[in-house]
Design a protein around this motif. Structure first.
Motif, PDB file in Angstrom:
ATOM      1  N   GLU A  35       0.744  -1.314  -0.089  1.00  0.00           N
ATOM      2  CA  GLU A  35      -0.070  -0.030  -0.032  1.00  0.00           C
ATOM      3  C   GLU A  35       0.799   1.276   0.165  1.00  0.00           C
ATOM      4  N   LYS A  36       1.987   1.165   0.334  1.00  0.00           N
ATOM      5  CA  LYS A  36       3.120   2.245   0.462  1.00  0.00           C
ATOM      6  C   LYS A  36       3.707   2.511  -0.714  1.00  0.00           C
ATOM      7  N   TYR A  37       3.651   1.595  -1.489  1.00  0.00           N
ATOM      8  CA  TYR A  37       4.711   1.570  -2.738  1.00  0.00           C
ATOM      9  C   TYR A  37       4.479   3.004  -3.673  1.00  0.00           C
ATOM     10  N   ASP A  38       2.985   3.288  -3.800  1.00  0.00           N
ATOM     11  CA  ASP A  38       2.621   4.485  -4.677  1.00  0.00           C
ATOM     12  C   ASP A  38       3.258   5.811  -4.025  1.00  0.00           C
ATOM     13  N   TYR A  39       3.557   6.062  -2.897  1.00  0.00           N
ATOM     14  CA  TYR A  39       3.883   7.447  -2.311  1.00  0.00           C
ATOM     15  C   TYR A  39       5.051   7.316  -1.333  1.00  0.00           C
ATOM     16  N   ASP A  40       5.705   6.292  -1.215  1.00  0.00           N
ATOM     17  CA  ASP A  40       6.471   5.732  -0.180  1.00  0.00           C
ATOM     18  C   ASP A  40       7.944   5.256  -0.834  1.00  0.00           C
ATOM     19  N   VAL A  41       9.071   5.149  -0.106  1.00  0.00           N
ATOM     20  CA  VAL A  41      10.241   4.515  -0.715  1.00  0.00           C
ATOM     21  C   VAL A  41      10.534   3.206  -0.345  1.00  0.00           C
ATOM     22  N   GLY A  42       9.659   2.632   0.444  1.00  0.00           N
ATOM     23  CA  GLY A  42       9.841   1.211   1.123  1.00  0.00           C
ATOM     24  C   GLY A  42      10.403   0.317   0.120  1.00  0.00           C
ATOM     25  N   CYS A  43       9.772   0.200  -1.066  1.00  0.00           N
ATOM     26  CA  CYS A  43      10.329  -0.692  -2.121  1.00  0.00           C
ATOM     27  C   CYS A  43      11.621  -0.595  -2.707  1.00  0.00           C
ATOM     28  N   PHE A  44      12.072   0.943  -2.761  1.00  0.00           N
ATOM     29  CA  PHE A  44      13.445   0.998  -2.821  1.00  0.00           C
ATOM     30  C   PHE A  44      14.467   0.472  -1.831  1.00  0.00           C
ATOM     31  N   VAL A  45      14.130   0.443  -0.560  1.00  0.00           N
ATOM     32  CA  VAL A  45      14.739   0.426   0.619  1.00  0.00           C
ATOM     33  C   VAL A  45      15.010  -1.204   0.630  1.00  0.00           C
ATOM     34  N   TYR A  46      13.906  -2.069   0.257  1.00  0.00           N
ATOM     35  CA  TYR A  46      13.856  -3.203   0.063  1.00  0.00           C
ATOM     36  C   TYR A  46      14.675  -3.621  -0.945  1.00  0.00           C
ATOM     37  N   ASP A  47      14.669  -3.107  -2.168  1.00  0.00           N
ATOM     38  CA  ASP A  47      15.596  -3.437  -3.438  1.00  0.00           C
ATOM     39  C   ASP A  47      17.030  -3.152  -3.338  1.00  0.00           C
ATOM     40  N   ALA A  48      17.270  -2.119  -2.274  1.00  0.00           N
ATOM     41  CA  ALA A  48      18.762  -1.822  -2.008  1.00  0.00           C
ATOM     42  C   ALA A  48      19.172  -2.881  -1.131  1.00  0.00           C
ATOM     43  N   VAL A  49      18.409  -3.535  -0.343  1.00  0.00           N
ATOM     44  CA  VAL A  49      18.979  -4.513   0.695  1.00  0.00           C
ATOM     45  C   VAL A  49      19.020  -6.024  -0.051  1.00  0.00           C
ATOM     46  N   ILE A  50      18.179  -6.257  -1.037  1.00  0.00           N
ATOM     47  CA  ILE A  50      18.265  -7.479  -1.658  1.00  0.00           C
ATOM     48  C   ILE A  50      19.266  -7.038  -2.833  1.00  0.00           C
ATOM     49  N   ALA A  51      19.663  -6.020  -3.187  1.00  0.00           N
ATOM     50  CA  ALA A  51      21.013  -5.822  -4.310  1.00  0.00           C
ATOM     51  C   ALA A  51      22.297  -6.125  -3.570  1.00  0.00           C
ATOM     52  N   HIS A  52      22.282  -5.683  -2.302  1.00  0.00           N
ATOM     53  CA  HIS A  52      23.537  -6.016  -1.637  1.00  0.00           C
ATOM     54  C   HIS A  52      23.732  -7.325  -1.256  1.00  0.00           C
ATOM     55  N   GLY A  53      22.673  -7.972  -1.003  1.00  0.00           N
ATOM     56  CA  GLY A  53      22.829  -9.596  -0.683  1.00  0.00           C
ATOM     57  C   GLY A  53      23.245 -10.051  -1.876  1.00  0.00           C
ATOM     58  N   ILE A  54      22.653  -9.891  -3.071  1.00  0.00           N
ATOM     59  CA  ILE A  54      23.164 -10.383  -4.239  1.00  0.00           C
ATOM     60  C   ILE A  54      24.498 -10.309  -4.484  1.00  0.00           C
ATOM     61  N   ALA A  55      24.972  -8.960  -4.493  1.00  0.00           N
ATOM     62  CA  ALA A  55      26.212  -8.506  -4.576  1.00  0.00           C
ATOM     63  C   ALA A  55      27.200  -9.447  -3.865  1.00  0.00           C
ATOM     64  N   ALA A  56      27.019  -9.552  -2.563  1.00  0.00           N
ATOM     65  CA  ALA A  56      27.728 -10.255  -1.727  1.00  0.00           C
ATOM     66  C   ALA A  56      27.971 -11.676  -2.151  1.00  0.00           C
ATOM     67  N   CYS A  57      26.869 -12.277  -2.422  1.00  0.00           N
ATOM     68  CA  CYS A  57      26.522 -13.798  -2.869  1.00  0.00           C
ATOM     69  C   CYS A  57      27.637 -14.065  -4.068  1.00  0.00           C
ATOM     70  N   GLN A  58      27.366 -13.081  -5.036  1.00  0.00           N
ATOM     71  CA  GLN A  58      28.212 -13.128  -6.175  1.00  0.00           C
ATOM     72  C   GLN A  58      29.776 -12.954  -6.043  1.00  0.00           C
ATOM     73  N   ALA A  59      30.103 -12.027  -5.163  1.00  0.00           N
ATOM     74  CA  ALA A  59      31.669 -11.919  -4.806  1.00  0.00           C
ATOM     75  C   ALA A  59      32.062 -13.165  -3.957  1.00  0.00           C
ATOM     76  N   TYR A  60      31.228 -13.555  -3.130  1.00  0.00           N
ATOM     77  CA  TYR A  60      31.975 -14.865  -2.343  1.00  0.00           C
ATOM     78  C   TYR A  60      31.849 -16.097  -3.274  1.00  0.00           C
ATOM     79  N   ALA A  61      30.923 -16.013  -4.123  1.00  0.00           N
ATOM     80  CA  ALA A  61      30.937 -17.311  -5.269  1.00  0.00           C
ATOM     81  C   ALA A  61      32.300 -17.229  -5.886  1.00  0.00           C
ATOM     82  N   ASP A  62      32.450 -15.913  -6.629  1.00  0.00           N
ATOM     83  CA  ASP A  62      33.860 -15.892  -7.151  1.00  0.00           C
ATOM     84  C   ASP A  62      35.029 -15.925  -6.330  1.00  0.00           C
ATOM     85  N   SER A  63      35.156 -15.359  -5.347  1.00  0.00           N
ATOM     86  CA  SER A  63      36.562 -15.111  -4.606  1.00  0.00           C
ATOM     87  C   SER A  63      36.467 -16.022  -3.444  1.00  0.00           C
ATOM     88  N   GLY A  64      35.377 -16.864  -2.989  1.00  0.00           N
ATOM     89  CA  GLY A  64      35.405 -17.353  -1.844  1.00  0.00           C
ATOM     90  C   GLY A  64      35.265 -16.552  -0.691  1.00  0.00           C
TER      91      GLY A  64
END
Length: 91
Positions: free
Chosen positions: A15-44
């Motif tokens: 309900e907040k997505y139309d007027y709030d930034v909650g969805c962008f907060v969620y996406d930022a957290v997910i993006a950092h998690g994906i980046a961490a997983c990819q970095a650890y997969a490549d580098s150990g």
């Protein structure tokens, strides 16, 4: 969570997505998690912050919360993936 740190239960509600930034907060957290997983997969276990940053800056994915997610060279959300609201307020 740290003492005194409070997060509103409504932060990620659709309900907040139309007027709030909650969805962008969620996406930022997910993006950092994906980046961490990819970095650890490549580098150990010893992946560095620079490796995580490189993965983050070069990723692009589609989020159910806000659409296309990708970042520019400064690490900000790419402007073409942002959410803009124009309002006209009249009293």
């Amino acid at each position: 969570m740290p003492k005194g740190f409070n997060v509103s239960a409504e932060l990620f509600t659709p309900e907040k997505y139309d007027y709030d930034v909650g969805c962008f907060v969620y996406d930022a957290v997910i993006a950092h998690g994906i980046a961490a997983c990819q970095a650890y997969a490549d580098s150990g276990y010893a992946a560095t912050g620079a490796e995580r940053k490189e993965k983050l800056f070069n990723m692009s994915f589609t989020s159910e919360a806000s659409g296309t997610v990708k970042f520019d060279a400064s690490g900000s959300r790419a402007k073409e993936t942002g959410y803009y609201v124009l309002s006209n307020v009249k009293e």
